[in-house]
Structure formats: C-alpha cells, structure tokens
Design a protein around this motif. Structure first.
Motif, PDB file in Angstrom:
ATOM      1  N   VAL A 106       0.836  -1.207   0.000  1.00 15.53           N
ATOM      2  CA  VAL A 106       0.000   0.000   0.000  1.00 15.53           C
ATOM      3  C   VAL A 106       0.870   1.255   0.000  1.00 15.53           C
ATOM      4  CG1 VAL A 106      -1.677   1.336   1.316  1.00 15.53           C
ATOM      5  CG2 VAL A 106      -1.972  -1.130   1.080  1.00 15.53           C
ATOM      6  N   VAL A 107       1.835   1.297   0.903  1.00  9.47           N
ATOM      7  CA  VAL A 107       2.693   2.480   1.000  1.00  9.47           C
ATOM      8  C   VAL A 107       3.524   2.644  -0.278  1.00  9.47           C
ATOM      9  CG1 VAL A 107       4.577   3.569   2.277  1.00  9.47           C
ATOM     10  CG2 VAL A 107       2.756   2.369   3.508  1.00  9.47           C
ATOM     11  N   GLY A 108       4.068   1.537  -0.788  1.00  9.80           N
ATOM     12  CA  GLY A 108       4.868   1.621  -2.001  1.00  9.80           C
ATOM     13  C   GLY A 108       4.080   2.160  -3.177  1.00  9.80           C
ATOM     14  N   LEU A 109       2.848   1.685  -3.362  1.00  9.73           N
ATOM     15  CA  LEU A 109       2.021   2.162  -4.472  1.00  9.73           C
ATOM     16  C   LEU A 109       1.656   3.632  -4.294  1.00  9.73           C
ATOM     17  CD1 LEU A 109      -0.306  -0.923  -5.024  1.00  9.73           C
ATOM     18  CD2 LEU A 109       1.605  -0.174  -6.451  1.00  9.73           C
ATOM     19  N   LEU A 110       1.415   4.050  -3.058  1.00  7.40           N
ATOM     20  CA  LEU A 110       1.117   5.466  -2.812  1.00  7.40           C
ATOM     21  C   LEU A 110       2.310   6.353  -3.162  1.00  7.40           C
ATOM     22  CD1 LEU A 110      -0.887   5.311   0.547  1.00  7.40           C
ATOM     23  CD2 LEU A 110      -1.767   5.864  -1.742  1.00  7.40           C
ATOM     24  N   LEU A 111       3.521   5.857  -2.892  1.00 11.30           N
ATOM     25  CA  LEU A 111       4.707   6.641  -3.223  1.00 11.30           C
ATOM     26  C   LEU A 111       4.944   6.716  -4.732  1.00 11.30           C
ATOM     27  CD1 LEU A 111       7.227   5.453  -0.466  1.00 11.30           C
ATOM     28  CD2 LEU A 111       5.865   7.548  -0.530  1.00 11.30           C
ATOM     29  N   ALA A 151       4.522  10.053  -9.236  1.00  4.53           N
ATOM     30  CA  ALA A 151       5.316   9.866 -10.450  1.00  4.53           C
ATOM     31  C   ALA A 151       4.436   9.393 -11.603  1.00  4.53           C
ATOM     32  CB  ALA A 151       6.441   8.862 -10.194  1.00  4.53           C
ATOM     33  N   ALA A 152       3.458   8.546 -11.302  1.00 10.64           N
ATOM     34  CA  ALA A 152       2.552   8.082 -12.353  1.00 10.64           C
ATOM     35  C   ALA A 152       1.732   9.235 -12.922  1.00 10.64           C
ATOM     36  CB  ALA A 152       1.633   6.993 -11.798  1.00 10.64           C
ATOM     37  N   VAL A 162      11.208   9.545  -4.641  1.00 15.98           N
ATOM     38  CA  VAL A 162      10.118   9.001  -3.820  1.00 15.98           C
ATOM     39  C   VAL A 162       9.604   7.696  -4.426  1.00 15.98           C
ATOM     40  CG1 VAL A 162       7.755   9.420  -3.042  1.00 15.98           C
ATOM     41  CG2 VAL A 162       9.467  11.236  -2.874  1.00 15.98           C
ATOM     42  N   ALA A 163       9.360   7.703  -5.747  1.00 17.29           N
ATOM     43  CA  ALA A 163       8.856   6.492  -6.398  1.00 17.29           C
ATOM     44  C   ALA A 163       9.897   5.378  -6.394  1.00 17.29           C
ATOM     45  CB  ALA A 163       8.433   6.813  -7.831  1.00 17.29           C
ATOM     46  N   ALA A 180      16.374   8.723 -13.581  1.00 13.49           N
ATOM     47  CA  ALA A 180      16.621   8.774 -12.132  1.00 13.49           C
ATOM     48  C   ALA A 180      15.724   7.789 -11.398  1.00 13.49           C
ATOM     49  CB  ALA A 180      16.393  10.188 -11.621  1.00 13.49           C
ATOM     50  N   LEU A 181      14.489   7.611 -11.853  1.00 21.72           N
ATOM     51  CA  LEU A 181      13.589   6.638 -11.231  1.00 21.72           C
ATOM     52  C   LEU A 181      14.174   5.229 -11.309  1.00 21.72           C
ATOM     53  CD1 LEU A 181      10.905   5.575 -10.093  1.00 21.72           C
ATOM     54  CD2 LEU A 181       9.949   5.746 -12.396  1.00 21.72           C
ATOM     55  N   PHE A 182      14.727   4.858 -12.439  1.00 20.97           N
ATOM     56  CA  PHE A 182      15.348   3.534 -12.570  1.00 20.97           C
ATOM     57  C   PHE A 182      16.549   3.416 -11.641  1.00 20.97           C
ATOM     58  CE2 PHE A 182      12.508   2.949 -15.943  1.00 20.97           C
ATOM     59  CZ  PHE A 182      12.658   1.700 -16.516  1.00 20.97           C
ATOM     60  N   LEU A 183      17.390   4.451 -11.596  1.00 21.52           N
ATOM     61  CA  LEU A 183      18.575   4.406 -10.732  1.00 21.52           C
ATOM     62  C   LEU A 183      18.187   4.301  -9.259  1.00 21.52           C
ATOM     63  CD1 LEU A 183      20.827   7.097 -12.452  1.00 21.52           C
ATOM     64  CD2 LEU A 183      21.149   4.625 -12.483  1.00 21.52           C
TER      65      LEU A 183
END
Length: 538
Positions: A16-21, A25-26, A342-343, A405-408
């Motif tokens: 839940v927390v991961g998807l909210l973060l 970005a989405a 964050v993501a 940066a998201l991938f890194l």
C-alpha cells in the motif's frame, strides 16, 4: 525474493505504502509524457497551423513527404555519432577501470578524482562554438569533422562515466559471485543509452553547421526543429517526432528488460577490495594521463576562452541570461528528481510486489530515454497557451519526472534495503546519491540548447543561447568577442567539481553494481550452549 522486513511492516502494508509513493510519479508520467505522446501522434496525421490553429486530417502525407525529403539519410548520419562514443565507453572505460580496480584504494581514488574535471566540464554549446572558431573546416568532409568534434569534446566525459560504472561492477565481484553478468547488463544499457542520446543529437549540428552544406549534416532533431519552428509546419514536425518516439520507446523497453531479467541493483561492498598491484598502479597512471591528454585536446578550444565574456554592450544582458539558464532548470530538477526519488524508494526499498516489484517500472520504460525533443512541438504549444510567452514559468523545461533517475533510485533502494537496519536508514544512505543525480540533471538541463532556442530566441535568453546567437547574428564579431565564458562560468565548474570530488572520496567507492539472484542476508549462528555442569557441582 521479498525484501527483509526490518521496519515491522507487513507485506500488505509495504504494498500500500509503495504504491502510494509511486502515484505522484505516475501522474507526472501521464501529464508530461503519455498525453503529449498521444497528441504528437495525432498531429502527425494532420496539416496544422501553429499554436492551435486550423487542423486538417491528411493521413500519411506527412510521413510520405518526410521520406522524400531525405529522412533516411538524416537517420544514417545521426547514427554515425554513435560509433566512436560506443568504442570509447565499452573499450577505454573498462580497461582503465580494470587497472584502477587492481591498483588498490589509492589507485582507484586517483583515477576517480582525475576524471572529475571532464565530468563537470559539460558545456556542449561552448565546446561546439570553440571547435567552430578554431578547428572546423567546412570544405573538408563536414560529416566526419562534425562527428570528430562531438566525440573529442565529450571523450573525457564518456571515459569518466565508463570508468565509474565498470569500477562499481568490478567492486561487486567476489568469490562465487562473478562480476561478468553485471558487466554484460551494464554494457547493454550503455549501448542503448548511447543510441538514445545520439538519436536526439541537436547541439553540435545546429551550432557548427546548421545542417549544411545542402542538408548534408542534418540530424533527426535538427530536421524536426526546422520543420516546427522555422517553417512552422507542426504536422511534419510531429511526424518526425513520432518516428523518434517509436525508436526511443523500443530502446526504453529493451533497457527495462535488461534491468528486470538481470536483477541489476546497487549494493554496498561486503568484502575487502583487492590490494594494490604495482603493474596496475603504473597502468592506471599511464591510462589516466593518456585520457586527460586527449581530453585537454578536445576541451582546449573552450578552456582557453573561459575568461572571454563578450563586448561591453551585452554585459547588461548577462545577468538575465544566467538566471534564465540556471533557475528554471533548477525548478524542474527539484520536482523531477524528487518525484523519481520518492517512487524509486517505494519500488526498490519497500518492494510492494516482492520479487516482481520492478514490473512497476514497465509503464515508465517506454519514455526512459525520451527527452523534450520528440515532444517539443506539443510542449511548446501547451506552454504558450497555458502560461504565455516570455515569463519565468513558461521557461521552465517541461520535464516533471526524470525517468532515468527513477530507474537508478529503484536499483539503489533494492540493494540498500538488504544492508540497512530500517527504511529510514535506506533513505539517509540514499541522500548523497540523490544529490549526485540531481546535480547532473541540473547541469544537463542548464546547458540544453533546444528549449532556450524554442522559448527564448531573443536577447532575453539563456547564456548558451546568447553565445550561439552572437555567433549567428553578429557577423562582424571577432572570435575574441564571443561570450563563451558565461555559458559555464568558472565558479560553477569549481562548485560542481568540489561536490563530485567529495562524493568520490567518501561515498562512491564502496558502492557496487551486481546482478543475479539476491543472496539472503547472513544470519549469525547462535552461540554454542555451555557444557553441562558435572554432577554434584553448581
């Protein structure tokens, strides 16, 4: 494999927390990439007036005209920019990294610090102007000359990136854990990255040759820019952007597959580095001196003009040009890198889907390598219609999510989560890496020429665009009057160099790149039970 639960969070809570973060970005992906991509594709089938004028559906006419106007030749010429950089990245970088790896910590530090200056001397507009003034001859193979100018001015940067990446790969090797799987994955990503950057080449041809003679040195992005912002043909520009998007999206998905299938990640070294060997020390020093010598040759047309600030009549424009060059990109960098951090923490550290968490990167993967260029016509119209011309908000580069940066950050969070005592520790240990990526993003965006030429083509412009404008419009100017010194001022170079040197000395050396299945964290064996006391004794 599910990440260790060091914070007392259940798998459901982490999901839940991961998807909210990931959600912010989405949303940035939707607004900044997906919608502009769909609109660019629609425009490619239309004859459009600029800035939202009349549009007529014409089918594939824009694509037919594009092929007839020499698009295949532009594509082949653009791909020619990849040959020398790829050889440099995949041969020179690994060789110098291997020598530095076996030279011990002093040898590694020497090479890392020695390659700091090439990494912060990123001023493509000034470098291209320097070569135009000192070394470029239009009468002698302009295509080859342009390829050489781009390669030699970026030689030190390419080697520095290759050395740092492959040093991290070699540092991750250990008995029973070979480094070659990570090396192959990183090499594959390097090839895809060079191809993607090359397909969007703009600065060198627009600065040195303007696509001439007779469109012989016209790249894909230069053709797109001329169509959209000189002939104001939005439909043909969108058709070229669509073809570029298809190529770049294929490269992005291929990169995602490499990351997922290889299990690529950053980790902190859990074993001592090899001790220094004399042959490696000598090879490192010799290799570093050779690389720095070639780098100095490539940078010299700019370096000897660092104190060149132009005639007195333009000094009043310099303050505004510097603010326009550095402040708007700072805004987009903070937002874009912040959302990515964050993501990336949500996907990499929290592992919301366990070992399948990198599936969350798939929606972002098609735009991994997509810059402003292929979408510039749509983004320009949106900025003008919503924000207007000649104001601070409209001059901010519309990069609201930095997907590389998201991938890194995802790979970093995945590795650090296994060696940290809690998610707070992961976040703290990630901060220097976030600062490094943010600084690199800011520097690249501040030196970008495309958005400045698109949105601020007049005197109220950015420092790189002002220098280019002086070359193109003030024909009576002498080489000594071109304001190259403002493009990347000496104090800025020193600040970036000191920051990067500190990261090399205190943070980056133990950071490794590994691939393959993650090993479970070591669990210390319980202490042996004390022997039973003899009968009759207490």
């Amino acid at each position: 494999m599910v990440a260790p639960n060091r914070a007392g969070m259940s798998q459901a809570a982490r999901a839940v927390v991961g998807l909210l973060l990931v959600l912010p970005a989405a949303l940035a992906l939707l607004v900044g990439y997906l919608i502009p991509t769909v609109r660019t594709i629609i425009w490619s089938f239309q004859a459009r007036s600029p800035l939202g004028g009349d549009a007529e559906w014409i089918g594939l006419d824009n694509y037919d005209d594009m092929v007839g106007e020499g698009f295949p030749g532009s594509l082949l010429f653009t791909l020619g920019f990849t040959i020398a950089p790829l050889a440099t990245l995949l041969i020179v970088g690994p060789l110098l990294a291997a020598a530095a790896h076996h030279a011990g910590k002093p040898g590694r530090l020497l090479v890392r610090l020695g390659l700091t200056i090439p990494m912060v001397c990123f001023a493509p507009v000034a470098l291209a102007i320097g070569w135009l003034l000192d070394r470029f001859e239009f009468d002698s193979m302009p295509r080859l000359s342009l390829w050489l100018a781009a390669w030699l001015t970026m030689f030190g940067l390419i080697v520095a990136i290759g050395v740092k990446v492959f040093l991290a790969v070699l540092r991750g090797g250990a008995p029973g854990r070979p480094a070659w799987p990570a090396g192959l994955a990183v090499a594959g990503l390097g090839v895809l990255t060079v191809l993607a950057v090359t397909l969007q080449t703009f600065t060198y041809p627009v600065t040195i040759t303007r696509g001439g003679p007779a469109r012989e040195t016209e790249t894909l992005m230069l053709d797109l820019y001329f169509q959209g912002f000189q002939t104001f043909a939005s439909g043909p520009a969108a058709a070229r952007g669509t073809v570029l998007l298809v190529l770049l999206m294929a490269l992005g998905i291929a990169a995602w597959l490499i990351v997922v299938l290889s299990g690529l990640r950053f980790e902190v070294a859990d074993h001592p580095a090899p001790t220094g060997k004399p042959w490696a020390v000598l090879a490192s020093v010799a290799g570093l001196l050779l690389v720095l010598g070639i780098t100095l040759y490539g940078l010299w047309p700019w370096l000897h003009r660092l104190g060149q600030f132009g005639p007195e009549e333009i000094r009043s424009e310099i303050g505004t040009a510097l603010v326009n060059a550095w402040l708007p990109p700072l805004v987009s960098t903070v937002i874009g890198v912040g959302l990515a951090a964050v993501a990336g923490f949500g996907i990499g550290a929290l592992r919301p889907f366990g070992r399948w968490s990198e599936v969350l990167l798939l929606p972002f993967a098609p735009w991994l390598f997509v810059g402003i260029g292929p979408l510039v016509a749509v983004k320009y119209e949106d900025a003008v219609r919503v924000l207007g011309m000649d104001n601070f908000l409209s001059s901010i580069p519309p990069t609201w999510l930095v997907i590389p940066a998201l991938f890194l950050f995802t790979m970093l969070g995945r590795g650090l989560a296994r060696s940290s005592r809690g998610y707070g520790s992961v976040a703290l240990r990630s901060l220097p890496f976030v600062a490094l990526v943010a600084a690199a993003t800011w520097l690249v965006q501040a030196q970008s020429l495309l958005w400045g030429m698109t949105f601020r083509p007049g005197l109220d412009t950015t420092a790189p665009t002002l220098a280019l404008m002086y070359i193109n419009q003030f024909v009576d100017a002498t080489p000594d009057e071109v304001p190259i010194g403002w493009v990347l001022p000496i104090p800025v170079i020193l600040v970036f160099a000191l920051g990067l040197a500190a990261l090399n000395a205190f943070y980056l050396d133990p950071l490794t790149i590994r691939a393959g299945r993650e090993r479970p964290p070591a669990v210390p064996a319980p202490p042996p039970a004390p022997p039973p006391a003899p009968v009759g004794q207490t």
